[in-house]
Motif scaffolding. Structure first.
Motif, PDB file in Angstrom:
ATOM      1  N   LEU A  71       0.820  -1.211   0.000  1.00  0.00           N
ATOM      2  CA  LEU A  71       0.000   0.000   0.000  1.00  0.00           C
ATOM      3  C   LEU A  71       0.855   1.262   0.000  1.00  0.00           C
ATOM      4  CD1 LEU A  71      -2.803  -1.025   2.528  1.00  0.00           C
ATOM      5  CD2 LEU A  71      -2.976  -0.869   0.042  1.00  0.00           C
ATOM      6  N   LYS A  72       1.962   1.243   0.725  1.00  0.00           N
ATOM      7  CA  LYS A  72       2.871   2.398   0.741  1.00  0.00           C
ATOM      8  C   LYS A  72       3.466   2.633  -0.640  1.00  0.00           C
ATOM      9  CE  LYS A  72       5.822   2.408   4.169  1.00  0.00           C
ATOM     10  NZ  LYS A  72       6.749   1.816   5.155  1.00  0.00           N
ATOM     11  N   LYS A  73       3.793   1.566  -1.332  1.00  0.00           N
ATOM     12  CA  LYS A  73       4.359   1.700  -2.671  1.00  0.00           C
ATOM     13  C   LYS A  73       3.318   2.273  -3.636  1.00  0.00           C
ATOM     14  CE  LYS A  73       7.321  -1.223  -4.209  1.00  0.00           C
ATOM     15  NZ  LYS A  73       8.042  -2.402  -4.730  1.00  0.00           N
ATOM     16  N   ILE A  74       2.081   1.782  -3.553  1.00  0.00           N
ATOM     17  CA  ILE A  74       1.010   2.301  -4.406  1.00  0.00           C
ATOM     18  C   ILE A  74       0.789   3.782  -4.122  1.00  0.00           C
ATOM     19  CG2 ILE A  74      -1.470   2.193  -4.866  1.00  0.00           C
ATOM     20  CD1 ILE A  74      -1.292  -0.853  -4.388  1.00  0.00           C
ATOM     21  N   ALA A  75       0.752   4.148  -2.849  1.00  0.00           N
ATOM     22  CA  ALA A  75       0.527   5.546  -2.460  1.00  0.00           C
ATOM     23  C   ALA A  75       1.665   6.436  -2.939  1.00  0.00           C
ATOM     24  CB  ALA A  75       0.381   5.647  -0.945  1.00  0.00           C
ATOM     25  N   PHE A  76       2.905   5.955  -2.797  1.00  0.00           N
ATOM     26  CA  PHE A  76       4.071   6.742  -3.204  1.00  0.00           C
ATOM     27  C   PHE A  76       4.006   7.071  -4.686  1.00  0.00           C
ATOM     28  CE2 PHE A  76       8.345   6.969  -4.986  1.00  0.00           C
ATOM     29  CZ  PHE A  76       8.937   7.940  -4.179  1.00  0.00           C
ATOM     30  N   ASP A 124       2.889  10.764  -9.260  1.00  0.00           N
ATOM     31  CA  ASP A 124       2.175  10.996 -10.524  1.00  0.00           C
ATOM     32  C   ASP A 124       1.255  12.204 -10.412  1.00  0.00           C
ATOM     33  OD1 ASP A 124       3.403   8.846 -11.687  1.00  0.00           O
ATOM     34  OD2 ASP A 124       1.743   7.456 -11.358  1.00  0.00           O
ATOM     35  N   THR A 125       0.582  12.338  -9.270  1.00  0.00           N
ATOM     36  CA  THR A 125      -0.321  13.470  -9.058  1.00  0.00           C
ATOM     37  C   THR A 125       0.435  14.788  -9.081  1.00  0.00           C
ATOM     38  OG1 THR A 125      -1.820  12.115  -7.722  1.00  0.00           O
ATOM     39  CG2 THR A 125      -1.980  14.506  -7.467  1.00  0.00           C
ATOM     40  N   MET A 126       1.577  14.821  -8.421  1.00  0.00           N
ATOM     41  CA  MET A 126       2.383  16.042  -8.366  1.00  0.00           C
ATOM     42  C   MET A 126       2.893  16.424  -9.749  1.00  0.00           C
ATOM     43  SD  MET A 126       4.566  15.684  -4.844  1.00  0.00           S
ATOM     44  CE  MET A 126       5.122  17.381  -4.974  1.00  0.00           C
ATOM     45  N   ARG A 127       3.271  15.414 -10.514  1.00  0.00           N
ATOM     46  CA  ARG A 127       3.761  15.702 -11.862  1.00  0.00           C
ATOM     47  C   ARG A 127       2.639  16.251 -12.735  1.00  0.00           C
ATOM     48  NH1 ARG A 127       7.468  10.264 -12.334  1.00  0.00           N
ATOM     49  NH2 ARG A 127       9.407  11.188 -11.600  1.00  0.00           N
ATOM     50  N   ARG A 128       1.462  15.654 -12.611  1.00  0.00           N
ATOM     51  CA  ARG A 128       0.344  16.115 -13.432  1.00  0.00           C
ATOM     52  C   ARG A 128      -0.028  17.555 -13.090  1.00  0.00           C
ATOM     53  NH1 ARG A 128      -1.841  11.002 -12.342  1.00  0.00           N
ATOM     54  NH2 ARG A 128      -3.230  11.938 -10.792  1.00  0.00           N
ATOM     55  N   LYS A 129      -0.039  17.871 -11.826  1.00  0.00           N
ATOM     56  CA  LYS A 129      -0.435  19.216 -11.398  1.00  0.00           C
ATOM     57  C   LYS A 129       0.729  20.207 -11.466  1.00  0.00           C
ATOM     58  CE  LYS A 129      -4.108  17.732  -8.271  1.00  0.00           C
ATOM     59  NZ  LYS A 129      -4.601  17.739  -6.872  1.00  0.00           N
TER      60      LYS A 129
END
Length: 227
Positions: free
Chosen positions: A66-71, A76-81
């Motif tokens: 779960l930590k790996k998925i969240a990381f 990805d979210t930061m890159r998109r935004k």
């Protein structure tokens, strides 16, 4: 008399829900640390758990996965935004996750160009997105000092300067230890691998007492969660 099938299914659903609740509660501190926000962290934990359930049986879910998925989802979210740019070392990190030799080459190149202190601070800031304030608190330095070191580090990387004859250079043994710690942190995606050893590195020995007294109350303790 055999137990009613609907009752069995209900009990199984309760067990699954309880398991997911525990996983979510365990993931929350890590996600809040990544996002530096309670609300964003909770949203990240929820989205990561949903993605995990969509791709894995509940019985196979565990904190490390779960930590790996969240990381990865947060990066990805930061890159998109375009909230933050992950520079050279983080780009190398993305490639090195599946190639230990590339990881070693990346870390060695960083230590060839920068002083050990510059390398560690740049590494935490760019590869693991630590904020300047957090690095300053961790190393018992001022935010101005951290900013100055990051500026000099970027200048060295841009110009291709090397750290030869630097008065703060480490011994060959200490350099090997630092390289190993940085590589392991990248491969395991766990900054605590390096952080826990900082007080024992010559250029950060002054942080030992501070690190020892703050560590139990620091957000960094979440990285001690069992994998």
């Amino acid at each position: 008399m055999p137990m009613n099938r609907s009752i069995v299914m209900s009990e199984n659903q309760k067990e699954m829900n309880e398991s997911l609740r525990k996983l979510y509660n365990g993931l929350q501190p890590y996600c809040r640390f990544l996002t530096r926000s309670k609300w964003d962290g909770d949203d990240l934990a929820q989205e990561s758990l949903v993605r995990a359930v969509q791709n894995y049986p509940v019985s196979q879910l565990h904190p490390s996965l779960l930590k790996k998925i969240a990381f990865h989802f947060w990066i990805d979210t930061m890159r998109r935004k375009k909230i933050n740019e992950v520079e050279w070392i983080c780009d190398q990190h993305s490639e090195a996750k599946v190639d230990p030799s590339a990881t070693l080459e990346t870390v060695q190149k960083l230590l060839e160009k920068l002083t050990p202190k510059q390398a560690v601070i740049f590494f935490l800031h760019e590869a693991f997105l630590f904020r300047i304030k957090e690095i300053a608190e961790l190393l018992n330095m001022t935010e101005t000092g951290i900013k100055a070191i990051l500026y000099r580090a970027r200048r060295r990387l841009e110009k291709g300067n090397t750290a030869e004859n630097d008065p703060n250079s480490l011994s060959e043994k200490d350099t090997s230890v630092l390289i190993e710690l940085m590589c392991q942190s990248l491969l395991e995606e766990e900054p605590h691998v390096l952080i826990e050893h900082l007080p024992h590195l010559p250029m950060f020995t002054q942080t030992e007492a501070l690190f020892r007294t703050r560590h139990s109350n620091s957000p960094l303790h979440i990285f001690r969660m069992a994998a």
